[in-house]
Each structure stands twice: as structure tokens, then as C-alpha cells.
Design a protein around this motif. Structure first.
Motif, short mmCIF file in Angstrom:
data_model
loop_
_atom_site.label_atom_id
_atom_site.label_comp_id
_atom_site.label_asym_id
_atom_site.label_seq_id
_atom_site.Cartn_x
_atom_site.Cartn_y
_atom_site.Cartn_z
N ASP A 174 0.83 -1.21 0.00
CA ASP A 174 0.00 0.00 0.00
C ASP A 174 0.86 1.26 0.00
O ASP A 174 1.81 1.37 0.76
CB ASP A 174 -0.90 0.03 1.24
N GLU A 175 0.48 2.19 -0.84
CA GLU A 175 1.18 3.48 -0.87
C GLU A 175 0.29 4.53 -0.23
O GLU A 175 -0.81 4.80 -0.71
CB GLU A 175 1.48 3.90 -2.32
N LEU A 176 0.78 5.12 0.85
CA LEU A 176 0.00 6.19 1.48
C LEU A 176 0.45 7.54 0.97
O LEU A 176 -0.16 8.57 1.24
CB LEU A 176 0.17 6.12 3.00
N LEU A 177 1.55 7.53 0.24
CA LEU A 177 2.09 8.76 -0.33
C LEU A 177 2.09 8.57 -1.84
O LEU A 177 2.88 7.80 -2.38
CB LEU A 177 3.52 8.96 0.20
N ALA A 178 1.20 9.28 -2.50
CA ALA A 178 1.08 9.13 -3.94
C ALA A 178 2.21 9.88 -4.64
O ALA A 178 2.76 10.83 -4.08
CB ALA A 178 -0.27 9.68 -4.40
N PRO A 179 2.57 9.47 -5.83
CA PRO A 179 3.60 10.22 -6.57
C PRO A 179 3.07 11.59 -6.97
O PRO A 179 1.86 11.80 -7.04
CB PRO A 179 3.87 9.34 -7.79
N GLY A 180 3.97 12.51 -7.21
CA GLY A 180 3.53 13.83 -7.65
C GLY A 180 3.55 14.81 -6.51
O GLY A 180 2.63 14.87 -5.71
N SER A 181 4.65 15.55 -6.37
CA SER A 181 4.74 16.61 -5.36
C SER A 181 5.79 17.58 -5.87
O SER A 181 6.58 17.23 -6.74
CB SER A 181 5.15 16.02 -4.00
N PRO A 182 5.80 18.78 -5.34
CA PRO A 182 6.79 19.74 -5.85
C PRO A 182 8.20 19.52 -5.28
O PRO A 182 9.06 20.36 -5.48
CB PRO A 182 6.23 21.10 -5.39
N LEU A 183 8.41 18.41 -4.55
CA LEU A 183 9.73 18.20 -3.96
C LEU A 183 10.75 17.78 -5.03
O LEU A 183 10.39 17.37 -6.12
CB LEU A 183 9.64 17.14 -2.85
N CYS A 184 12.03 17.90 -4.67
CA CYS A 184 13.09 17.62 -5.64
C CYS A 184 13.13 16.14 -5.99
O CYS A 184 12.81 15.29 -5.17
CB CYS A 184 14.46 17.99 -5.07
N ALA A 185 13.61 15.88 -7.21
CA ALA A 185 13.85 14.49 -7.60
C ALA A 185 14.91 13.91 -6.69
O ALA A 185 15.88 14.58 -6.35
CB ALA A 185 14.29 14.44 -9.05
N GLY A 186 14.71 12.69 -6.26
CA GLY A 186 15.72 12.02 -5.45
C GLY A 186 15.75 12.44 -4.00
O GLY A 186 16.73 12.20 -3.31
N CYS A 187 14.68 13.06 -3.52
CA CYS A 187 14.64 13.54 -2.13
C CYS A 187 14.61 12.35 -1.15
O CYS A 187 13.66 11.57 -1.15
CB CYS A 187 13.42 14.42 -1.91
N GLY A 188 15.63 12.26 -0.35
CA GLY A 188 15.71 11.15 0.59
C GLY A 188 14.69 11.26 1.71
O GLY A 188 14.19 10.25 2.21
N GLY A 189 14.34 12.49 2.08
CA GLY A 189 13.37 12.70 3.15
C GLY A 189 12.00 12.15 2.75
O GLY A 189 11.31 11.52 3.55
N LEU A 190 11.66 12.37 1.49
CA LEU A 190 10.36 11.92 1.00
C LEU A 190 10.30 10.39 1.02
O LEU A 190 9.28 9.80 1.40
CB LEU A 190 10.14 12.45 -0.42
N LEU A 191 11.41 9.77 0.64
CA LEU A 191 11.47 8.31 0.64
C LEU A 191 11.33 7.78 2.07
O LEU A 191 10.62 6.80 2.31
CB LEU A 191 12.80 7.85 0.01
N ALA A 192 11.99 8.44 3.01
CA ALA A 192 11.89 8.01 4.41
C ALA A 192 10.44 8.09 4.89
O ALA A 192 9.94 7.19 5.57
CB ALA A 192 12.79 8.87 5.28
N LEU A 193 9.77 9.17 4.53
CA LEU A 193 8.37 9.34 4.93
C LEU A 193 7.51 8.25 4.31
O LEU A 193 6.64 7.65 4.97
CB LEU A 193 7.86 10.73 4.49
N ARG A 194 7.76 7.97 3.03
CA ARG A 194 6.98 6.95 2.33
C ARG A 194 7.11 5.61 3.04
O ARG A 194 6.12 4.90 3.26
CB ARG A 194 7.49 6.87 0.90
#
Ligand code: SF4
Lengths: 317, 428
Positions: free
Chosen positions: A17-37
Motif C-alpha cells: 500500500d502506498e499512502l504517499l502518492a507520486p507527484g509533489s513539488p519536492l526535488c527528484a531524489g529527495c531522501g526525506g520523501l522516501l523516508a516518509l513513504r
């Protein structure tokens, strides 16, 4: 050497299950976003994310949100207090019968290292001290990333930021040592604190799952590769995060009721230089000339750390 | 003792009255942080929560910034929330105050006014609460301990009304109200319940319905839209307050307006004030009336939303109006004077004379002599006078007192030592 995983053993067992959908204004390759996901995957939804000002604030920009969870943006310095208000209110509403128990949420604070270690430290300290039942994710990109990568209390000695440039007067760039968030947390006696890496999602999910069984503050800090700030190609995120583990500069560990255990102890650590050379924020350490003293100090700090770990956690050889 | 309206008459400080207001409102959540002179409010509530008289959760936060954030977040989740602060605390929490107002959540906060540092001081003036003037919070300024209690109840009706949904701040003066016991009629729980039903808002954050609150807005047009919504909600609060005040009168027998007139009927000269010092003005007006002067008072109770129509109606046709501001915007003068003057500038009938005075800073008394001076200035002024700045109310006795203290402060540098010939000389 990795410790035995309790809840998940390989990548195939990661929740789909993905609770974080793709598509946000964050930078490509953002490690923080991956951690949150990954953290959200481990929590299985039913979450309210309470956000402190930072890069992640731009996840939810009216009228869109990529999150399938609830969201409250607070301020830079008081996200833990926002979590306090939501958690307490949910408890009150459930106790009074105004909200059915199955509507309960896990409250997660999402904050960068600047919001965590600088402006929000007092609010965070207070929430832990009060024993608030919440999760805290610090995505540590080692500077104020959203505003253009200025020095924070998490910027490591020897790194260059927009406000700690490398000049002949301060050749190292950042002169201060990074604050030790894990030990700051541990000094508050939370039931659970851990460091996370996006290069080891199994370890990450395992730790979060372990924490869900505990009541009180459950605190996580993830090294967050930040391509624009670190000066690295977005495609090299995994490699860099992995090097941070293998050089030993980002130890993976947890503390349950204060007792520390490393969940990964690199047997033969790679030279720190291999990690540093992947990022432009350390380029001044190598050219125009090699700063041997700075590099030596940095390597020594890592070595000293692991010597200590060796003494405490490794069986004598 | 049973009061005239069926409530219980008690001698209560303003702080205790505020706590009683929260108790009668059956608040569910109280985030707190101590600061003089409001601490008695949270101490009373903490005791009631611990003793079971009040079924609310009481939590001490780590600062006012955290406290207001927690208050807003709990209100956003659906709880009835009460909190209190003062002065430096209000300013420390100011960022959070704007934030939670923008969330459009209905919490009630009492501010106990106290002059702002530096220099740090304890007694009241209104610079603290007026620093929150543009936050989006509604502001009710109380004159008496009774009004503090009643205003807290009224505040919940206004804050929780779907037409409004904004935080309400009830303001009282430190020391003059916070620590002064006055007879207060405490409504019965039944009266309170008739006026203000149990908290019943739909809980907002829940598993079955994810919701994003406080999200970023990156377009000026959209930002303007949301900010202006707050302005419209404030304007709506005028009528909502009127409705609530009418209900309150029916149930508890006391009526509160956005402004309050005292001996205004035939008044030629009018003083405009807010807060507990209006009580001093009333006493002065009684004396001046007995001397044949036609003076009256307009007390500003609701500062936000600004009751422009009521102000214009009360002041438009007077010969002279003096606004006595218990605050100072250095470089400008009294703050509320600007708002009164702007209102009158737009009204068809303007008073001939309009003057600004600043008094009561840091709790300095405003004496009968000072009120008399204000009225004399108004009476002597001509309709065609030039622009006047704000005048500070400061007596000869005040001046003497300050001089003697300033001299003491300089004592070490101007120490008198005996010289060889036996005379004293002053050495620097
Ligand atoms: S600046 Fe760094 S931390 Fe921020 S969104 Fe971009 S990659 Fe992520």
C-alpha cells in the motif's frame, strides 16, 4: 553484521500500500520523501501527519495533497505541540464517546533537522517529557534545505552550506560538530528512539513496527539525501545513503527504554572519503588542495565512535 | 448566596471569574503555561481538573508558542478548548496565534493585560493585546470581574458559530481585575447549559475521513480569498455576538453590547476608553457631571471586529471626543485613537474636536485630576484647531516620583564625599 529482523525480513515483505502518492513539488531524489513513504508504509495508514515548516510543507499545496492520511501544517517551532493537541483531543473525544475508537489515529510529527534541533527543540523536548504517545520523523538533510541549504545544528563539521562557506578563513566550511539528536532523545528517556536509513528499508520498517507496540514517544531520525543541497545526482541517492552506512558516518541503531543496540555494524568500514567524494558540499576538502587535517578529524570522529561501540556491543575477539 | 438572577453571588478575582467561565462552559481541553498575572486562572482549572469538578484534560506545555499550537490543534480536532496567557506570553505565542486563527478554529483564550518589556514590568496596559489586533482573533475587553466570566461564556457562542469559527480572546487588566475581588454572580450550571450547549462539533481528524488542514497556498489570489474570508467572518461576528448577548440577557439577566455608553444621552464631551480603567472614568464623570459638565463615556468592549457603526452612532454628533489609549505606539501615539478617528472621518457627522491621550501605561493611575484635564482640553479646544499629537497623561506628582528615582539610580556617580575642609563635594 545486521541484527535479526523481527517483523519483516526482505524487501518483498514491504507493505504494498502506498499512502504517499507520486507527484509533489519536492526535488527528484529527495531522501526525506522516501523516508516518509517507508515510515507510512510501516504504520499502515490511519495517521495524522503534523508538519513543521520545511521542505515537506510543500507536499500539501491547496487544493492537492499526495497523502492518503490526514495532515496539519503548524509552524516551524511547534509541530510536537500540534501533535499534543491532536492526540489529547482524540483521547478526550474517544473517552466521551464523541468519536468511535476505530476512528483513532496515530499522530506523526514530520520535521527537518533545523525544525528538530534548532527552532523546535524546546517543543519536541516538552512533548517527550510529557510522555506524549506519538511518532516523530526527523528527515535529516543536515541543513535548512527548503530555504537553500543554510547551516543548521545538524550540519556536519567539514561540510559547506550557503551560510558556512569554505574560505581561507574557515577552510572546513562548517566548523561546529553536528548535534547528537539520538543522545538528546535518549537523555529524555523515551520508550523508543532510532536512526533510519533509506538504504535499508527493511531495517526502517522493522524498527517502526517494533515501536508501534510501545506507548509514548517513538522517535526516528533518517539521514535524508538531498541532491540539490548535497550537490549530488538524484540518481545516486541509494548509493550515497548506503555509503553513509558502510563508512560508518550514519550508524543504524535503536534505543528501547534507553538501552542502545546497533542494528548494523559494518565489519570492515570503508574510508569516509568515499562517502565525502560523492557530494559537492565536501568538494572543498579535496580541491584546490587536500585538507588533510579536516579529513583526518572527520575520519577520527567516525573511528572513535565505532571503537566505543565495539567496546560495548561486540563480543571480545 | 443566591444572586438576583438565580446564580450564586461570590467574591471573585478576575482570574477566578475567568476560570469559572471556562468551568461553566464545560471545556474539554486546557493547554497551559504559567505567566504572571494570569497564573491563578490555570491553577484554579488545574485544581478542578485534578479534583474532578471539571471533566477536562489539563496539560502544561513548554511555552505559549506550543500552548497556542496545541490549543488550535485540539480545537481543529473537535474539542472545546480554553487557555490563558498574558503579555510576554502572548507575544511569545503570537506566531501560533495567527496560525490557529487561520485554521478557523473556535477556541477561547483569556489574556490578562500587562505592559510589555523592555523594561519588564507587571502592571497592565494594552500594548500586549493590541499586538494581537490583526491576528484574526476576535477581541472582547472586559471592565469588571463579572464581565470577564460572562464574556468567556459569550465567547464560546461567538467562536463556535458556523458563521464565525475564529478564536476569541477575552481581555482583562492585570492586577486591577486579575487580583481584585469583586462580587460576581456565577450563573448556575443550568443557566450555563441553556445558554451554551455541550460541545458537539463533528470531530475533524478521524481515520475514516483523511483531511488536510493548514495546507500551503502559493497564489496571491487564493491567499487573498482565504484571508478575506476571515475578515467576513469577523464582520459576521458582530451580529452573532448581538444574538448571543440577547440570549444571555434572557437567561442570565445581564446585557453586553459591542460598545457601552455611560451618561451619553446629552453629553457634549465624550471620553473613549477600554478595559477596567473605564471604571475610573465613570467615577470622574459623576464628579464632573455634578459640577454641571455634560460629559459621558463610550467604552469599547469589542475591539475586533471593530464596531464601526456603533462608534460612529455614539460619537458622530458630539462637540468633543477624547480617546484615552492605555497603550502607546511609539512614533504614532494611541492606537485606538487611530481607529476611532478613521471611523469618524468616514461618518457624515463628525465631532468638532477629536483628541488623543495616552494614560495608564504600565498600570499608572489615571486620577480625577487627569480626567478633569482631558475634559478641560476638550472644552477649550476650538473646532478649527490644528493637528494635535497624542498627549501623555502624567501629573506633577508622577514627575517628582520619577525624578527622585532617577536620582537614586545615578547615586553612585554623584556620591557626596566629605572634603578636607569639612564641606561636602560631589565627585563624578
Ligand atoms: S531540498 Fe533536499 S530535502 Fe528538500 S525537497 Fe529537495 S531534496 Fe528533499
Amino acid at each position: 553484521m545486521k541484527t535479526k529482523r523481527e517483523f519483516i525480513h526482505n524487501l518483498k515483505e514491504l507493505p504494498r500500500d502506498e499512502l504517499l502518492a507520486p507527484g509533489s513539488p519536492l526535488c527528484a531524489g529527495c531522501g526525506g520523501l522516501l523516508a516518509l513513504r517507508l515510515l507510512l508504509k510501516a504504520l499502515d495508514g490511519n495517521v495524522a501527519v503534523v508538519n513543521a515548516a520545511g521542505c515537506m510543507t510543500l507536499l500539501a499545496v491547496y487544493p492537492y495533497t499526495p497523502l492518503r492520511t490526514s495532515w496539519l501544517y503548524t509552524t516551524m517551532g511547534s509541530a510536537p505541540a500540534g501533535a499534543q493537541g491532536i492526540r489529547d483531543a482524540l483521547d478526550v473525544l474517544i473517552a466521551k464517546g464523541r468519536l468511535p475508537r476505530e476512528e483513532d489515529l496515530r499522530v506523526v510529527v514530520l520535521a527537518g533537522d533545523g525544525a528538530t534541533l534548532d527552532i523546535g527543540l524546546s517543543s519536541l523536548s516538552g512533548a517527550i517529557h510529557r510522555g506524549l504517545d506519538f511518532y516523530y520523523l526527523c528527515y535529516d538533510n543536515e541543513a535548512f534545505g527548503n530555504t537553500g541549504f543554510q547551516m543548521s545544528a545538524a550540519s556536519p563539521y567539514g561540510s559547506r552550506t550557503a551560510t558556512s562557506p569554505a574560505t581561507p578563513l574557515q577552510a572546513a566550511g562548517t566548523l561546529q560538530q553536528k548535534k547528537d539528536l539520538f543522545e538528546i532523545w535518549r537523555s529524555h528517556h523515551p520508550p523508543y528512539a532510532a536512526t533510519l536509513s533509506t538504504a535499508d528499508p527493511v531495517d526502517l520498517v522493522d524498527k517502526v513496527r517494533r515501536a508501534t507496540r510501545l506507548r509514548g514517544p517513538k522517535l526516528f531520525t533518517a539521514l535524508a539525501v538531498c541532491p540539490p543541497g548535497w550537490g549530488s545526482a538524484p540518481s545516486r541517492g541509494f548509493e550515497i545513503a548506503k555509503l553513509a552506512l558502510d563508512t560508518g558516518v550514519w550508524p543504524l541503531k535503536e534505543a528501547i527504554d534507553g538501552k542502545v543496540r546497533h542494528t548494523y555494524i559494518p565489519q570492515r568500514r570503508r574510508p569516509l572519503e568515499e562517502y565525502l567524494r560523492t557530494q559537492r558540499r565536501f568538494a572543498h576538502l579535496f580541491s584546490p588542495q587536500r585538507q588533510e587535517d579536516v579529513l583526518h578529524r572527520m575520519q577520527q570522529a567516525v573511528d572513535a565512535y565505532w571503537d566505543e561501540v565495539q567496546r560495548h556491543e561486540m563480543p571480545p575477539r | 448566596m443566591v444572586g438576583e438572577q438565580g446564580g450564586t453571588r461570590r467574591m471573585l478575582t478576575g482570574n477566578a471569574a475567568a476560570a469559572w467561565g471556562a468551568r461553566l462552559a464545560r471545556v474539554e481541553y486546557i493547554p497551559a503555561f504559567p505567566i504572571t498575572p494570569q497564573t491563578e486562572i490555570i491553577e484554579s482549572l488545574a485544581a478542578w481538573c485534578a479534583g474532578g469538578e471539571l471533566a477536562a484534560r489539563f496539560v502544561t506545555l513548554d511555552s505559549e508558542h506550543s500552548m497556542i499550537t496545541a490549543a488550535g490543534a485540539a480545537a481543529a480536532t473537535g474539542c472545546r478548548v480554553f487557555t490563558a496567557t498574558s503579555s510576554q506570553g502572548l507575544l511569545y505565542g503570537l506566531e501560533a496565534l495567527w496560525t490557529v486563527a487561520g485554521w478557523r478554529v473556535p477556541l477561547v483564550m483569556v489574556n490578562v493585560s500587562r505592559g510589555l518589556a523592555a523594561p519588564i514590568t507587571l502592571e497592565p496596559d494594552h500594548n500586549d493585546i493590541l499586538a494581537a489586533r490583526d491576528s484574526g482573533c476576535i477581541q472582547l475587553h472586559a471592565e469588571t470581574c463579572q464581565e470577564v466570566l460572562d464574556s468567556v461564556l459569550l465567547a464560546y457562542r461567538v467562536a463556535e458559530d458556523p458563521r464565525v469559527r475564529l478564536p476569541v480572546i477575552v481581555n482583562m487588566d492585570g492586577f486591577y481585575l486579575s487580583f481584585t475581588r469583586e462580587p460576581v454572580e456565577v450563573p448556575t450550571p443550568q443557566q450555563a447549559a441553556d445558554f451554551l450547549p455541550e460541545a458537539q462539533g463533528e470531530p475533524e481528524f478521524r481515520a475514516s475521513r483523511p483531511l488536510a488542514q493548514g495546507v500551503a497556498v502559493l497564489q496571491g489570489a487564493l491567499y487573498s480569498h482565504f484571508r478575506y474570508q476571515m475578515h467576513l467572518a469577523q464582520e459576521a461576528a458582530l451580529a452573532v455576538h448581538e444574538e448571543a448577548a440577547a440570549d444571555f440577557e434572557q437567561i442570565c439577566g445581564r446585557r453586553y453590547g459591542a460598545v457601552e455608553a455611560y451618561r451619553l444621552e446629552d453629553a457634549e464631551l465624550v471620553l473613549v476608553m477600554a478595559g477596567s480603567f473605564a471604571t475610573k472614568a465613570r467615577a470622574a464623570i459623576d464628579v464632573l457631571r455634578s459640577e454641571g459638565k455634560r460629559v459621558g463615556l463610550l467604552r469599547l468592549r469589542m475591539i475586533r471586529p471593530w464596531p464601526a457603526a456603533a462608534v460612529a452612532a455614539a460619537l458622530g454628533h458630539r462637540r468633543g471626543v477624547a480617546v484615552i489609549d492605555q497603550n502607546l505606539s511609539p512614533g504614532l501615539g494611541g492606537i485606538l485613537f487611530q481607529e476611532v478617528a478613521a471611523t469618524l472621518a468616514r461618518s457624515a457627522r463628525r465631532p468638532g474636536v477629536l483628541r488623543s491621550f495616552v494614560g495608564g501605561l504600565g498600570g499608572k493611575d489615571i486620577s480625577l485630576g487627569e480626567f478633569r484635564h482631558v475634559v478641560d482640553v476638550l472644552a477649550a479646544a476650538s473646532d478649527s484647531e490644528d493637528l494635535h499629537g497624542s498627549e501623555l497623561l502624567f501629573t506633577e506628582a508622577d514627575w517628582q516620583q520619577v525624578q527622585s528615582l532617577v536620582q537614586l539610580a545615578q547615586f553612585p556617580e554623584t556620591q557626596a564625599v566629605p572634603s578636607d575642609d569639612g564641606r561636602s563635594e560631589v565627585r563624578r
